[in-house]
Design a protein around this motif. Structure first.
Motif, PDB file in Angstrom:
ATOM      1  N   PRO A 159       0.646   3.767   2.776  1.00  0.00           N
ATOM      2  CA  PRO A 159       0.185   4.406   4.003  1.00  0.00           C
ATOM      3  C   PRO A 159       1.091   5.547   4.422  1.00  0.00           C
ATOM      4  O   PRO A 159       2.288   5.575   4.097  1.00  0.00           O
ATOM      5  CB  PRO A 159       0.258   3.269   5.022  1.00  0.00           C
ATOM      6  CG  PRO A 159       1.365   2.401   4.528  1.00  0.00           C
ATOM      7  CD  PRO A 159       1.280   2.462   3.034  1.00  0.00           C
ATOM      8  N   SER A 214      -5.570  -1.897   7.721  1.00  0.00           N
ATOM      9  CA  SER A 214      -6.576  -1.252   6.874  1.00  0.00           C
ATOM     10  C   SER A 214      -5.969  -0.282   5.863  1.00  0.00           C
ATOM     11  O   SER A 214      -6.645   0.147   4.926  1.00  0.00           O
ATOM     12  CB  SER A 214      -7.597  -0.521   7.738  1.00  0.00           C
ATOM     13  OG  SER A 214      -6.952   0.459   8.530  1.00  0.00           O
ATOM     14  N   MET A 215      -4.680   0.064   6.032  1.00  0.00           N
ATOM     15  CA  MET A 215      -4.036   1.016   5.147  1.00  0.00           C
ATOM     16  C   MET A 215      -3.436   0.363   3.891  1.00  0.00           C
ATOM     17  O   MET A 215      -2.874   1.051   3.046  1.00  0.00           O
ATOM     18  CB  MET A 215      -2.912   1.743   5.896  1.00  0.00           C
ATOM     19  CG  MET A 215      -3.414   2.618   7.036  1.00  0.00           C
ATOM     20  SD  MET A 215      -4.332   4.052   6.432  1.00  0.00           S
ATOM     21  CE  MET A 215      -5.999   3.578   6.872  1.00  0.00           C
ATOM     22  N   TYR A 216      -3.551  -0.933   3.781  1.00  0.00           N
ATOM     23  CA  TYR A 216      -2.921  -1.652   2.677  1.00  0.00           C
ATOM     24  C   TYR A 216      -3.960  -2.139   1.672  1.00  0.00           C
ATOM     25  O   TYR A 216      -5.015  -2.673   2.046  1.00  0.00           O
ATOM     26  CB  TYR A 216      -2.099  -2.830   3.215  1.00  0.00           C
ATOM     27  CG  TYR A 216      -0.897  -2.338   3.990  1.00  0.00           C
ATOM     28  CD1 TYR A 216      -1.009  -1.967   5.322  1.00  0.00           C
ATOM     29  CD2 TYR A 216       0.340  -2.189   3.371  1.00  0.00           C
ATOM     30  CE1 TYR A 216       0.083  -1.473   6.023  1.00  0.00           C
ATOM     31  CE2 TYR A 216       1.440  -1.712   4.065  1.00  0.00           C
ATOM     32  CZ  TYR A 216       1.297  -1.351   5.391  1.00  0.00           C
ATOM     33  OH  TYR A 216       2.382  -0.870   6.081  1.00  0.00           O
ATOM     34  N   TYR A 217      -3.648  -1.911   0.369  1.00  0.00           N
ATOM     35  CA  TYR A 217      -4.620  -2.216  -0.675  1.00  0.00           C
ATOM     36  C   TYR A 217      -4.597  -3.688  -1.087  1.00  0.00           C
ATOM     37  O   TYR A 217      -5.638  -4.263  -1.399  1.00  0.00           O
ATOM     38  CB  TYR A 217      -4.290  -1.431  -1.957  1.00  0.00           C
ATOM     39  CG  TYR A 217      -3.987   0.033  -1.802  1.00  0.00           C
ATOM     40  CD1 TYR A 217      -2.945   0.612  -2.525  1.00  0.00           C
ATOM     41  CD2 TYR A 217      -4.723   0.854  -0.968  1.00  0.00           C
ATOM     42  CE1 TYR A 217      -2.650   1.951  -2.432  1.00  0.00           C
ATOM     43  CE2 TYR A 217      -4.428   2.205  -0.859  1.00  0.00           C
ATOM     44  CZ  TYR A 217      -3.400   2.745  -1.599  1.00  0.00           C
ATOM     45  OH  TYR A 217      -3.097   4.072  -1.501  1.00  0.00           O
ATOM     46  N   GLY A 244       0.831  -1.191   0.000  1.00  0.00           N
ATOM     47  CA  GLY A 244       0.000   0.000   0.000  1.00  0.00           C
ATOM     48  C   GLY A 244       0.860   1.232   0.000  1.00  0.00           C
ATOM     49  O   GLY A 244       2.075   1.162  -0.240  1.00  0.00           O
ATOM     50  N   ALA A 250       0.658   5.596   9.933  1.00  0.00           N
ATOM     51  CA  ALA A 250      -0.339   4.526   9.807  1.00  0.00           C
ATOM     52  C   ALA A 250       0.244   3.238   9.262  1.00  0.00           C
ATOM     53  O   ALA A 250      -0.488   2.317   8.905  1.00  0.00           O
ATOM     54  CB  ALA A 250      -1.477   4.996   8.905  1.00  0.00           C
TER      55      ALA A 250
END
Length: 125
Positions: free
Chosen positions: A101, A110-113, A99, A105
């Motif tokens: 981020p 939750s910050m990683y795609y 991701g 963060a």
């Protein structure tokens, strides 16, 4: 489409070593911060380590600091996690994630795609 292929897990005795690989396809590794997370049965997914794409620094959970080390091979579009002095409590399903981020963060799943399928690490005591 970006895909991550994580591999390298296995069964090892306490004190042993393993090297996990995270191969990125569909884009350039350099474009992403890539992290490892792990999840043991009955526990939440937790941050293990990350390589930040902007400052090229590595970050580790306190529980693995000094035992685990990240490296990258940009030519192979692959990031590695060298795990030494493994302990029983390192047993988990390990995932790599990519991701972009913010630094603050970096440890939040939750910050990683994009996520790999996971690779099992089992350490026998």
């Amino acid at each position: 489409q970006v895909q991550l292929g994580d591999s390298g897990g296995g069964l090892v005795q306490a004190g042993g070593s393993l090297t996990l690989s995270c191969a990125v396809s569909g884009d350039t590794l350099r474009s992403y911060t890539v992290a490892w997370f792990r999840q043991a049965p009955g526990k939440e997914r937790e941050f293990v380590a990350a390589f930040n794409r902007n400052n090229h620094n590595t970050y580790y959970a306190d529980s693995v600091k000094g035992r685990f080390a990240i490296s990258r091979d940009n030519a192979k579009n692959t990031q590695y996690l060298q795990m030494d002095s493994l302990k029983f409590e390192d047993t988990a399903l390990y995932y790599c994630a990519a991701g972009q981020p913010a630094l603050s963060a970096l440890r939040l799943p939750s910050m990683y795609y994009y996520w790999g399928q996971g690779t099992q690490v089992t350490v026998s005591s």
